[in-house]
Design an enzyme around this catalytic site. Structure first.
Site, short mmCIF file in Angstrom:
data_model
loop_
_atom_site.label_atom_id
_atom_site.label_comp_id
_atom_site.label_asym_id
_atom_site.label_seq_id
_atom_site.Cartn_x
_atom_site.Cartn_y
_atom_site.Cartn_z
N HIS A 35 0.89 -1.23 0.02
CA HIS A 35 0.06 0.04 0.03
C HIS A 35 0.86 1.24 -0.01
O HIS A 35 0.64 2.22 -0.59
CB HIS A 35 -0.90 -0.02 1.42
N SER A 40 0.34 -8.85 1.63
CA SER A 40 -1.20 -8.93 1.66
C SER A 40 -1.59 -8.77 3.02
O SER A 40 -0.92 -9.29 3.78
CB SER A 40 -1.92 -10.08 0.66
N GLN A 74 -9.15 -6.76 -10.91
CA GLN A 74 -9.72 -5.60 -10.30
C GLN A 74 -9.27 -4.19 -11.02
O GLN A 74 -10.07 -3.42 -11.57
CB GLN A 74 -9.44 -5.39 -8.87
#
Ligand code: AMP
Length: 287
Positions: free
Chosen positions: A37, A187, A155
């Site tokens: 992230h 993850s 996605q």
């Protein structure tokens, strides 16, 4: 870093930034943040004047209520990581700010095969919920650029198609997958792996590297069969190991079938479902 829980406060700040001519980069997340992230934040910071992150565990994209229940939540740690990464603003809304009663968020979009294959087959309803929340968050934030990870390749394909269908001017930026030193894709779900499954899980990356090496010389069906067998032999329970065209997500049969080929994998490691993918072939013209 500014932290907003309400849409109104976030939009007031964004409006003033935009009035000053600042460009806004946005990375939506579900929290339990890790280096993957933070990589999105880093790229957003390098390309935009302001980096905005959202943390929202979106109930509408969980087809399994137990998965939603078990999803890790650690807001204090997330805030500290985002401050360290230089994030400018965090949007951390409660469910009724994203889904206020009475707001019609239904999307009449047809993604063709993109949302039917792979994750679409094994997680019915997931992409409908994902597209709905991404559209809603984009309507709230109205960024110039949207930063999403290659890690969730399907996605990304669906969001790209959604932006095209909506005629949106938002630029979608595909950010590389961040991996642990042993190759396991980072993850939030990795936190839930048992020690034995954490030790086994890097086989996913190894099996994809083997597929990349083999596909130029072997039919995709043989490469796929070996990939599934490798995962099973390591104690994982694979759902798919698919070699697909990176634009259509439809299966390829040979290396020569497409100049953009991606191997996409989903496998259970105990009670944790992991997904990953690796580009096998990519023509720079379609990057
Ligand atoms: P999530 O919080 O899992 O919904 O992910 C939020 C965003 O971070 C999505 O765009 C993901 O593709 C991206 N992401 C998650 N894990 C990684 C990773 N290991 N490397 C790069 N991007 C990632």
């Amino acid at each position: 870093m500014l932290v907003f829980k309400q849409v109104a406060g976030l939009q007031a700040w964004l409006d003033s930034e935009r009035r000053e001519g600042k460009t806004i980069g946005f990375a939506p997340t579900m929290g339990a943040l890790h280096q993957g992230h933070l990589g999105l934040v880093e790229i957003a910071k390098s390309e935009c004047d302001r980096a905005v992150v959202s943390i929202f565990v979106n109930p509408t994209q969980f087809n399994d209520p137990a998965d939603l229940e078990k999803y890790p939540r650690m807001p204090e740690q997330d805030i500290a990581l985002l401050i360290g990464a230089g994030c400018d603003a965090l949007f951390m809304p409660p469910v009724d700010e994203v889904y206020p009663p009475g707001l019609d968020l239904s999307l009449q979009l047809d993604f063709g095969a993109l949302d039917q294959v792979m994750e679409g087959e094994f997680r019915p309803g997931h992409f409908g919920g994902m597209a709905m929340v991404v559209k809603r968050l984009l309507d709230i934030v109205q960024p110039h650029r949207l930063y999403m990870g290659q890690k969730d390749f399907q996605q990304l394909s669906i969001v790209r198609d959604m932006l095209r269908q909506l005629g949106s001017g938002i630029e979608l930026v595909r950010c590389p997958t961040t991996r642990e030193p042993d190759g396991l894709a980072m993850s939030s779900r990795n936190l839930r792996l048992s020690p034995a499954m954490r030790a086994a899980a890097p086989v996913i990356y190894q099996s994809m590297l083997a597929a990349k090496a083999a596909l130029p010389d072997e039919p995709a069906s043989a490469v796929q069969a070996r990939g599934l067998e490798t995962l099973r032999n390591a104690g994982l329970d694979p759902e798919y190991f698919d070699l697909v065209d990176g634009n259509t997500l439809l299966p390829v049969e040979q290396y020569g079938d497409s100049d953009f080929i991606v191997v996409c994998v989903a496998a259970w490691a105990g009670d944790v479902r992991l997904i990953d993918n690796l580009v096998i072939r990519e023509n720079p013209a379609v990057a």
